[in-house]
Design an enzyme around this catalytic site. Sequence first.
Site, PDB file in Angstrom:
ATOM      1  N   GLU A 117     -18.381  -1.414   7.710  1.00 55.59           N
ATOM      2  CA  GLU A 117     -18.274  -1.832   6.296  1.00 55.59           C
ATOM      3  C   GLU A 117     -16.846  -2.292   6.051  1.00 55.59           C
ATOM      4  OE1 GLU A 117     -19.065   1.652   3.941  1.00 55.59           O
ATOM      5  OE2 GLU A 117     -20.869   2.128   5.064  1.00 55.59           O
ATOM      6  N   LYS A 119     -13.288  -2.331   4.473  1.00 54.23           N
ATOM      7  CA  LYS A 119     -12.519  -1.293   3.782  1.00 54.23           C
ATOM      8  C   LYS A 119     -11.844  -1.943   2.577  1.00 54.23           C
ATOM      9  CE  LYS A 119      -9.336   2.496   4.499  1.00 54.23           C
ATOM     10  NZ  LYS A 119      -8.320   2.229   3.478  1.00 54.23           N
ATOM     11  N   CYS A 432      21.760  22.424   7.024  1.00 53.13           N
ATOM     12  CA  CYS A 432      22.078  20.990   6.895  1.00 53.13           C
ATOM     13  C   CYS A 432      21.496  20.544   5.559  1.00 53.13           C
ATOM     14  CB  CYS A 432      21.452  20.201   8.045  1.00 53.13           C
ATOM     15  SG  CYS A 432      21.362  18.429   7.743  1.00 53.13           S
TER      16      CYS A 432
HETATM   17  S1  IVH Z   1     -15.608   5.941   3.717  1.00 56.18           S
HETATM   18  C1  IVH Z   1     -14.006  10.555   4.120  1.00 56.18           C
HETATM   19  N1  IVH Z   1     -15.933   3.431   3.259  1.00 56.18           N
HETATM   20  O1  IVH Z   1     -10.656   4.207   1.956  1.00 56.18           O
HETATM   21  C2  IVH Z   1     -13.590   9.228   3.740  1.00 56.18           C
HETATM   22  N2  IVH Z   1     -13.942   4.429   2.424  1.00 56.18           N
HETATM   23  O2  IVH Z   1      -8.877   5.965   3.615  1.00 56.18           O
HETATM   24  C3  IVH Z   1     -14.762   8.311   3.852  1.00 56.18           C
HETATM   25  N3  IVH Z   1     -12.485   2.901   1.223  1.00 56.18           N
HETATM   26  O3  IVH Z   1     -10.715   7.154   0.064  1.00 56.18           O
HETATM   27  C4  IVH Z   1     -14.399   7.056   3.280  1.00 56.18           C
HETATM   28  N4  IVH Z   1     -13.749   1.118   1.427  1.00 56.18           N
HETATM   29  O4  IVH Z   1     -11.080   4.969  -1.123  1.00 56.18           O
HETATM   30  C5  IVH Z   1     -15.125   4.473   3.088  1.00 56.18           C
HETATM   31  N5  IVH Z   1     -16.402   1.204   2.960  1.00 56.18           N
HETATM   32  C6  IVH Z   1     -15.607   2.228   2.770  1.00 56.18           C
HETATM   33  C7  IVH Z   1     -14.381   2.127   2.061  1.00 56.18           C
HETATM   34  C8  IVH Z   1     -13.576   3.262   1.920  1.00 56.18           C
HETATM   35  C9  IVH Z   1     -12.621   1.596   0.938  1.00 56.18           C
HETATM   36  C10 IVH Z   1     -11.355   3.752   0.833  1.00 56.18           C
HETATM   37  C11 IVH Z   1     -11.766   4.995   0.095  1.00 56.18           C
HETATM   38  C12 IVH Z   1     -11.247   6.144   0.872  1.00 56.18           C
HETATM   39  C13 IVH Z   1     -10.193   5.498   1.689  1.00 56.18           C
HETATM   40  C14 IVH Z   1     -10.042   6.281   2.967  1.00 56.18           C
END
Ligand code: IVH
Length: 677
Positions: A117, A119, A432
């Site tokens: 998916e 990101k 320090c």
């Molecule tokens: S899955 C347990 N899927 O990325 C985390 N996150 O670095 C599972 N995000 O907090 C996240 N697109 O805000 C997932 N297709 C996607 C995503 C996605 C954006 C963001 C989300 C998450 C962060 C994780």
Amino acid sequence: MDETTKIKEEYLKKVKLLKKHNISYYVKDKPTVSDSDYDILKQEILNLEKRFSFLKKFGSVNQIIGAPPSNKFTKIDHLQPMLSLSNAFNADDMEVFIKKINNFLNTNKKNIELISEPKIDGISATLIYEKGILTKGLSRGDGYTGEDILENLKTIKEIPLRIDSNKVPNLIEIRCEVYIGKKDFLKIKDRFANPRNAAGGSLRQKDPKETAKMPLKYFAYGLGAIKPFNFETQSEFLEEISHWKFKTNPLIKVVRDINEIKKQHEKINLIRSSLDYDIDGLVFKVNNLNLQRRLGNTSNSPRWAIAYKFSAEKAITKIKDITIQVGRTGAITPVAKVDPVNVGGVVVSNATLHNEDEIDRKGIRIGDTVQIQRAGDVIPQVVSVDKSKRDKNSKTFKFPDKCLCGSKTIKEFSKSTKKLDAVRRCSKGYNCNFIAREKLKHLVSKEALNIDGLGKKVVEQFWDLNLIKEPSDIFKLDYNKIKKLEGWGELSINNLKLAIKKSQIISLDKFIYSIGIRHIGQENAKILASFFGSIKEFTKLLDYKNREKILTHLVDLDGIGDTQIQSINNFFTKEINTRIIKNLIKELKIQNYSIQNTGGKFSNKKLMFTGGFQNMSRSEAKSIAENNGGKVLGSISKKLDFLVVGGSKPTKKKIDQAKQLNIKIILEKDWNKILNS
Ligand code: IVH
């Protein structure tokens, strides 16, 4: 002119200039500066605001770069933690990810199904539906506690307020990413630094009417809590919720091996710039939800997902100077001060050079033209140097052999690699000033005491003003002095007092993590907390008469090795540390560590494993034992309740020792029976 007046004048001059550029650009339609110079100016203003909170009161810049978010939301605990993702930067990292999954699950099935998916680079939020009605909407917060932003989320038109489907479970939590489209951002770009900030600021507006004015959009990407459980795979979940009218991303794909992963990564990277939303990589998740459950999480991130980032954004610039920074463990990091340059939308003026060996290896000198890169949230780094552009008179950089505090630095000898460490360190600890300040920043950070309103900048400010010199000072702050500081009003002081008060109740594992013993991260802190159980037991470490004996027992703990034990010993051998820790303990209410699953099958039992298992890896067996309330030890002793013996190559000596000590032995087939019972 005093320092504050100078800063104020510099700031107001820049704000005035920015306004002038804005008028030329938006009103007269005749830009007076290049885009990148404009960005640099904007960033300089933001940097000044970040460094000197008193500038906020001039307010003028708020009209230009957005109003500061309010912190007046009710906090609510998440039903399930909202973790972050670990990162992969290349195909090798992805292969390691797949290997780890297979190892953990102990499968030879090389082609485990993953879903890819995009990101989305936005702000995460979670939506809770009870009997199909949207009842709660929370921000991520610290991952464990979020803020109630339901009314703001409701203003996003595409978020369903109710789910019309007879398949909807009684309770379902939908995780999503809220963003502002690139085109929409153009209309508001004079008020915010980037689309992500704009989305974050809008979601945290106190007045939902203000949020409603913003062009917020979202994609639903994940499942949080659910009762009853009724999906088999992530792709099935996404498909179903799209029928329920949730927005899901169209660019998802199920992949089965590294070649398909690479292909998908390249494909989406190519179309990335044509999308109307920012993405910074692809998330790959194990598609099967039951396997996701088996894989579980480490402290911060799930084992079943990873973010495969797109290549870093790069830029060319010149090194003006090389300075050093001292970290909380005393590590000396060289930092290149570079001519400010725009790297993929962010103005960069500092880049890390990692350590002394790295400077030598790359042969970097002050004045050199270098390529720098910035990937995601990581600190920008110098990647290469263009020696053809070097000034003939430049000299080799001599790495300082002293810390900023003036004392000698050393390179330690690593027993495991049998080499000198690449990193130089100052070994003065709290003696320090630079280390002490960094230790304080660690102490107040999210994963430790988690004091809202006492961020890194404030720690620096309070340190400079002698308000905080050691941890316990946080609880004896002179608010009369703070009141007189620029930017500190009654409201912010009350919020700070409240946050500090809240932080005084802390669990034993967080406390152990907070005090910042080298090599004791969150995971190890939990292991130690479960060993000691209470602060009373833990404080026995402070007394040298007990310490040696306790340390010999720590060897039994699975996960704690020589490095950690040595480090704990070093920490408590220093008198200043024990004094500081004693003072801190007086200010806190440290709660006993209780294993979450006390009602589990192995509640309060101590187990040890030997040999391999057919259906699961050792890591999975260990995590099952822990999730069922058990403690896993690393060596045989009288304390052990069970030795679990896997069918593949168990150690005979261990079995014999266990028999001698009358420890109950569980064979693999019985272990499987217990799990299925
Ligand atoms: S899955 C347990 N899927 O990325 C985390 N996150 O670095 C599972 N995000 O907090 C996240 N697109 O805000 C997932 N297709 C996607 C995503 C996605 C954006 C963001 C989300 C998450 C962060 C994780």
